[in-house]
Scaffold this motif. Structure first.
Motif, PDB file in Angstrom:
ATOM      1  N   UNK A  70       1.924 -36.598  27.648  1.00 15.61           N
ATOM      2  CA  UNK A  70       2.207 -36.920  26.252  1.00 15.61           C
ATOM      3  C   UNK A  70       3.669 -36.617  26.000  1.00 15.61           C
ATOM      4  N   UNK A  71       4.398 -37.587  25.452  1.00 16.48           N
ATOM      5  CA  UNK A  71       5.816 -37.419  25.191  1.00 16.48           C
ATOM      6  C   UNK A  71       6.074 -37.417  23.694  1.00 16.48           C
ATOM      7  N   UNK A  72       6.741 -36.382  23.197  1.00 15.83           N
ATOM      8  CA  UNK A  72       7.105 -36.347  21.785  1.00 15.83           C
ATOM      9  C   UNK A  72       6.487 -35.187  21.037  1.00 15.83           C
ATOM     10  N   UNK A  73       6.701 -35.200  19.734  1.00 14.67           N
ATOM     11  CA  UNK A  73       6.246 -34.134  18.854  1.00 14.67           C
ATOM     12  C   UNK A  73       4.955 -34.541  18.154  1.00 14.67           C
ATOM     13  N   UNK A  74       4.054 -33.585  17.967  1.00 14.55           N
ATOM     14  CA  UNK A  74       2.829 -33.843  17.227  1.00 14.55           C
ATOM     15  C   UNK A  74       3.046 -33.579  15.739  1.00 14.55           C
ATOM     16  N   UNK A  75       2.546 -34.491  14.901  1.00 15.44           N
ATOM     17  CA  UNK A  75       2.506 -34.227  13.475  1.00 15.44           C
ATOM     18  C   UNK A  75       1.314 -33.325  13.178  1.00 15.44           C
ATOM     19  N   UNK A  76       1.365 -32.556  12.060  1.00 20.70           N
ATOM     20  CA  UNK A  76       0.287 -31.604  11.759  1.00 20.70           C
ATOM     21  C   UNK A  76      -1.108 -32.212  11.772  1.00 20.70           C
ATOM     22  N   UNK A  77      -1.282 -33.421  11.233  1.00 22.18           N
ATOM     23  CA  UNK A  77      -2.624 -33.996  11.178  1.00 22.18           C
ATOM     24  C   UNK A  77      -2.887 -34.987  12.308  1.00 22.18           C
ATOM     25  N   UNK A  78      -1.989 -35.033  13.285  1.00 20.06           N
ATOM     26  CA  UNK A  78      -2.163 -35.951  14.408  1.00 20.06           C
ATOM     27  C   UNK A  78      -1.818 -35.226  15.701  1.00 20.06           C
ATOM     28  N   UNK A  79      -2.613 -34.183  15.980  1.00 14.83           N
ATOM     29  CA  UNK A  79      -2.352 -33.336  17.134  1.00 14.83           C
ATOM     30  C   UNK A  79      -3.168 -33.744  18.355  1.00 14.83           C
ATOM     31  N   UNK A  80      -3.176 -32.884  19.392  1.00 11.62           N
ATOM     32  CA  UNK A  80      -3.839 -33.216  20.657  1.00 11.62           C
ATOM     33  C   UNK A  80      -5.315 -32.874  20.718  1.00 11.62           C
TER      34      UNK A  80
END
Length: 420
Positions: A239-249
């Motif tokens: 996974x490349x990039x930053x996670x948004x608070x409501x769109x995590x792993x």
């Protein structure tokens, strides 16, 4: 050669996906007869700085004017900051209560002063402003009203209905709506990154000219290196990039755990790779599913190194679990994922990303809430890898997103406007 004043907030040495679109336009504009002159604030406090993008900018020998930002993010100087998702979410809500159009508005006044100096010194044929932040478009509006120079406004997200905006009251919504309408109506052309955003902006702003679409893309020169051989003993999911608070792993990790529970022989072969700003709060998630030993966190990497990791990984994955207007998102990473020609596992709803990946022809797509379907896609990809029967992606479709071609499309808009 004509001069275009490029108004941008996110620019090297800052890193991240928001930097790449304006940087790549700047890189290729001269090939098509336009000389870019960049106006931006100093970086201030930010979560990512990228030496490789700064080096790329330096080699372009582009004229860049930086001004004091005069925002809260500039009071502590130019430095890297990492905030938890909960704090970041809280600060975003506070910002949206007090500042219009956003907390970057403090750079409008010094930016306008510098713009006046540039215009007095040089012949500026057109202004190109990209947002977010939407303060950039306010600045472009002021220049248009003062000097009557043609303006092109570029939307990398929707404005009024942005997935990142949550209005505290109806009055906040109405005020932002008025600001959007008054700003966009002065543009000689508006650009959006996909048809859904273009359509939404058109419907809300009846006085604007029809919005044109120029998508995100990738730069083939970023992929011009000899790829290293992958570790044949491992199967890597990146996974490349930053996670948004409501769109995590969370959903991907749950699905991977489900798959490994039924295929325990692969426990030691799976690598879960992350590059970007992976928040420490996810450590407990990995432990909860017994996958902490499978995780490799590269941290934030220069873009040049991040691309190399894309090419070394076996499978790339992305997700879009946003609750608000998720269909309108066009994640920048999608296009570099496609440029790698690797299998892509996507957790996305109906919308632009899903439509794009269907055309790519090498993506395995499930709804973000469908854990069973996602686990099945993981199994399918691993089977294809082990049997070496991977399908061929749609290269003619991929090539449409070459940054050089996208810049040529942008220039065609510039040329039409400046002919009047």
């Amino acid at each position: 050669m004509k001069n275009v004043l490029v108004i941008v907030y996110y620019f090297p040495p800052m890193g991240g996906s928001g930097v790449q679109r304006p940087l790549k336009f700047v890189k290729y504009l001269r090939e098509f007869g336009w000389n870019p002159i960049v106006l931006c604030p100093e970086p201030g406090a930010y979560h990512a700085f990228d030496d490789s993008l700064q080096k790329e900018l330096t080699t372009l020998n582009v004229e860049v004017h930086r001004v004091k930002g005069k925002t809260l993010l500039h009071k502590s100087g130019n430095r890297k900051v990492n905030l938890s998702s909960s704090i970041e979410n809280y600060l975003r809500k506070v910002s949206q209560f007090f500042w219009f159009p956003d907390n970057k508005k403090g750079w409008i006044k010094p930016g306008f002063q510098k713009a006046k100096e540039i215009i007095a010194d040089k012949s500026i044929d057109l202004v190109f402003a990209t947002a977010p932040p939407y303060s950039n478009l306010i600045l472009a509006k002021k220049i248009k009203e003062e000097f009557n120079i043609p303006v092109v406004m570029d939307l990398r997200d929707d404005w009024l209905e942005s997935h990142l905006l949550s209005y505290p009251t109806q009055l906040h919504y109405l005020k932002m709506s008025k600001i959007e309408s008054e700003t966009l109506k002065v543009a000689d052309q508006i650009i959006a990154i996909n048809n859904l955003i273009a359509s939404a902006v058109d419907k809300r702003n009846v006085n604007t000219k029809k919005v044109k679409v120029i998508s995100h893309g990738f730069d083939p020169e970023d992929f011009a290196f000899k790829n290293e051989n992958r570790d044949s003993e491992k199967i890597s999911f990146l996974y490349s990039g930053t996670f948004y608070p409501e769109s995590g792993p969370e959903k991907f990790i749950e699905a991977m755990a489900l798959f490994l529970n039924e295929n325990s022989s692969l426990n030691d072969k799976i690598e879960l790779q992350f590059q970007g700003n992976l928040n420490n709060e996810y450590s407990s998630l990995f432990k909860q599913y017994g996958l902490e030993k499978n995780v490799i966190n590269f941290g934030f990497l220069p873009h040049s190194e991040a691309v190399k990791n894309l090419m070394k990984a076996d499978v790339l994955w992305l997700n879009n679990s946003h609750k608000k207007n998720s269909s309108t998102l066009s994640l920048g990473k999608t296009y570099e994922y496609m440029a790698s020609k690797k299998p892509i596992i996507a957790l996305v709803p109906e919308g632009d990303i899903k439509d794009t990946l269907k055309e790519y022809g090498f993506a395995y797509i499930s709804d973000p809430k469908d854990i069973t379907g996602l686990a099945k896609n993981i199994e399918t990809v691993i089977t294809l890898l082990s049997e070496e029967i991977l399908p061929t992606p749609n290269e003619s479709f991929i090539n449409k997103f070459d940054r050089r071609l996208l810049t040529k499309k942008l220039v065609s808009i510039f040329n039409v406007i400046t002919e009047y």
